[in-house]
Write a protein that holds these residues in place. Structure first.
Motif, PDB file in Angstrom:
ATOM      1  N   UNK A  98       0.827  -1.197   0.000  1.00 42.66           N
ATOM      2  CA  UNK A  98       0.000   0.000   0.000  1.00 42.66           C
ATOM      3  C   UNK A  98       0.870   1.258   0.000  1.00 42.66           C
ATOM      4  N   UNK A  99       0.266   2.345  -0.458  1.00 43.78           N
ATOM      5  CA  UNK A  99       0.929   3.638  -0.414  1.00 43.78           C
ATOM      6  C   UNK A  99      -0.033   4.661   0.155  1.00 43.78           C
ATOM      7  N   UNK A 100       0.522   5.760   0.648  1.00 40.20           N
ATOM      8  CA  UNK A 100      -0.268   6.819   1.259  1.00 40.20           C
ATOM      9  C   UNK A 100      -0.273   8.042   0.351  1.00 40.20           C
ATOM     10  N   UNK A 101      -1.421   8.706   0.298  1.00 42.55           N
ATOM     11  CA  UNK A 101      -1.579   9.902  -0.522  1.00 42.55           C
ATOM     12  C   UNK A 101      -1.997  11.058   0.382  1.00 42.55           C
ATOM     13  N   UNK A 102      -1.426  12.228   0.110  1.00 45.86           N
ATOM     14  CA  UNK A 102      -1.704  13.431   0.881  1.00 45.86           C
ATOM     15  C   UNK A 102      -2.314  14.477  -0.055  1.00 45.86           C
ATOM     16  N   UNK A 103      -3.617  14.669   0.053  1.00 43.39           N
ATOM     17  CA  UNK A 103      -4.316  15.665  -0.776  1.00 43.39           C
ATOM     18  C   UNK A 103      -5.234  16.492   0.135  1.00 43.39           C
ATOM     19  N   UNK A 104      -4.622  17.255   1.015  1.00 45.17           N
ATOM     20  CA  UNK A 104      -5.350  17.973   2.049  1.00 45.17           C
ATOM     21  C   UNK A 104      -5.964  19.269   1.518  1.00 45.17           C
ATOM     22  N   UNK A 105      -6.944  19.736   2.257  1.00 41.55           N
ATOM     23  CA  UNK A 105      -7.690  20.914   1.815  1.00 41.55           C
ATOM     24  C   UNK A 105      -6.853  22.193   1.851  1.00 41.55           C
ATOM     25  N   UNK A 106      -5.717  22.175   2.551  1.00 37.07           N
ATOM     26  CA  UNK A 106      -4.871  23.371   2.557  1.00 37.07           C
ATOM     27  C   UNK A 106      -4.121  23.559   1.237  1.00 37.07           C
ATOM     28  N   UNK A 107      -4.159  22.546   0.362  1.00 35.02           N
ATOM     29  CA  UNK A 107      -3.559  22.683  -0.962  1.00 35.02           C
ATOM     30  C   UNK A 107      -2.063  22.456  -1.032  1.00 35.02           C
ATOM     31  N   UNK A 108      -1.443  22.031   0.079  1.00 36.25           N
ATOM     32  CA  UNK A 108       0.008  21.789   0.060  1.00 36.25           C
ATOM     33  C   UNK A 108       0.315  20.366   0.544  1.00 36.25           C
ATOM     34  N   UNK A 109      -0.423  19.418  -0.002  1.00 38.64           N
ATOM     35  CA  UNK A 109      -0.170  18.018   0.318  1.00 38.64           C
ATOM     36  C   UNK A 109       1.248  17.588  -0.003  1.00 38.64           C
ATOM     37  N   UNK A 110       1.864  18.228  -1.002  1.00 41.15           N
ATOM     38  CA  UNK A 110       3.241  17.896  -1.374  1.00 41.15           C
ATOM     39  C   UNK A 110       4.208  18.099  -0.211  1.00 41.15           C
ATOM     40  N   UNK A 155       9.190   8.918  -2.330  1.00 42.69           N
ATOM     41  CA  UNK A 155       8.241  10.027  -2.275  1.00 42.69           C
ATOM     42  C   UNK A 155       7.992  10.554  -3.685  1.00 42.69           C
ATOM     43  N   UNK A 156       6.834  11.175  -3.858  1.00 45.63           N
ATOM     44  CA  UNK A 156       6.488  11.823  -5.126  1.00 45.63           C
ATOM     45  C   UNK A 156       5.562  12.986  -4.826  1.00 45.63           C
ATOM     46  N   UNK A 157       5.587  13.988  -5.698  1.00 48.51           N
ATOM     47  CA  UNK A 157       4.683  15.130  -5.556  1.00 48.51           C
ATOM     48  C   UNK A 157       4.361  15.659  -6.956  1.00 48.51           C
ATOM     49  N   UNK A 158       3.466  14.965  -7.657  1.00 48.97           N
ATOM     50  CA  UNK A 158       3.133  15.354  -9.027  1.00 48.97           C
ATOM     51  C   UNK A 158       2.455  16.717  -9.127  1.00 48.97           C
ATOM     52  N   UNK A 159       1.788  17.133  -8.065  1.00 48.54           N
ATOM     53  CA  UNK A 159       1.078  18.408  -8.005  1.00 48.54           C
ATOM     54  C   UNK A 159       1.385  19.038  -6.650  1.00 48.54           C
ATOM     55  N   UNK A 160       1.353  20.369  -6.579  1.00 47.29           N
ATOM     56  CA  UNK A 160       1.576  21.011  -5.279  1.00 47.29           C
ATOM     57  C   UNK A 160       0.573  20.540  -4.242  1.00 47.29           C
ATOM     58  N   UNK A 161      -0.598  20.192  -4.668  1.00 49.26           N
ATOM     59  CA  UNK A 161      -1.652  19.769  -3.737  1.00 49.26           C
ATOM     60  C   UNK A 161      -1.571  18.292  -3.374  1.00 49.26           C
ATOM     61  N   UNK A 162      -0.628  17.559  -3.950  1.00 49.26           N
ATOM     62  CA  UNK A 162      -0.607  16.103  -3.784  1.00 49.26           C
ATOM     63  C   UNK A 162       0.793  15.569  -3.499  1.00 49.26           C
ATOM     64  N   UNK A 163       0.914  14.833  -2.404  1.00 55.15           N
ATOM     65  CA  UNK A 163       2.130  14.094  -2.106  1.00 55.15           C
ATOM     66  C   UNK A 163       1.803  12.611  -2.030  1.00 55.15           C
TER      67      UNK A 163
END
Length: 203
Positions: A96-108, A127-135
């Motif tokens: 499994x992997x974990x994804x960070x896409x929080x409402x503050x927009x800086x999941x990365x 680690x990866x951060x394809x978008x500023x909002x997603x880690x």
């Protein structure tokens, strides 16, 4: 200056322009990116730290970088967790992997929380951060077809990103920071985050 409003942020190295935008920053081992800081003075209103603010913080607020990371840990709504999603490979049987896409927009930024992540992934992690909002964080034990699949997922997310960052998967060592910045100020809360992450990935 309200220290409750400052947060860490990964940005591309190209954001720093000598003589134009000399963005205060910390250099990572990966020279393509920098760590800087932003203020959230109201929901959705993010402003980058400037040189005068950076100087004031360093002169008057010892340990402010640790506070910035503590703010990041606690910047979750009632419907959010340390991570917002967990995933597996297509057959549902892989690691499994974990994804960070929080409402503050800086999941990365959350891929930098190595104090918690190193305990959730004791074998090491990517680690990866394809978008500023997603880690995204996953075990470094992943290999073969699973690794190919996750790399394709990250690349697809990058191609469709709103604020594109990188389509690559990196070892965590690319983004090391001073350990004292990442030490939790609330250890009980940090341990709760670790426990939830470990449970989600089956450690």
């Amino acid at each position: 200056m309200n220290l409750d409003n400052i947060f860490p942020l990964i940005v591309p190295r190209s954001y720093y322009t000598e003589g134009a935008w000399e963005l205060p920053h910390q250099q990572f081992n990966n020279k393509e990116f920098l760590l800087t800081w932003v203020f959230f003075n109201s929901p959705g209103a993010m402003t980058y730290i400037n040189k005068n603010e950076f100087s004031e913080l360093n002169e008057n607020n010892n340990g402010w970088q640790q506070k910035a990371f503590e703010n990041l840990r606690h910047s979750i709504t009632n419907k959010e967790n340390f991570f917002t999603h967990e995933g597996t490979m297509r057959d549902g049987k892989g690691k499994k992997f974990l994804v960070f896409m929080h409402s503050d927009g800086i999941g990365s930024s959350r891929i930098l929380l190595s104090h918690e992540l190193s305990k959730a992934f004791p074998e090491g992690y990517y680690v990866a951060f394809p978008d500023r909002s997603c880690g995204l964080v996953m075990s470094s034990a992943v290999s073969g077809d699973e690794l190919k699949e996750i790399k394709q997922l990250i690349n697809n997310m990058y191609k469709n990103a709103t604020t594109a960052m990188s389509g690559q998967l990196y070892t965590s060592g690319n983004f090391l920071l001073p350990a004292e910045w990442l030490l939790p100020m609330d250890e009980d809360f940090s341990n709760t985050l670790i426990d939830k992450a470990r449970k989600a990935i089956g450690v």
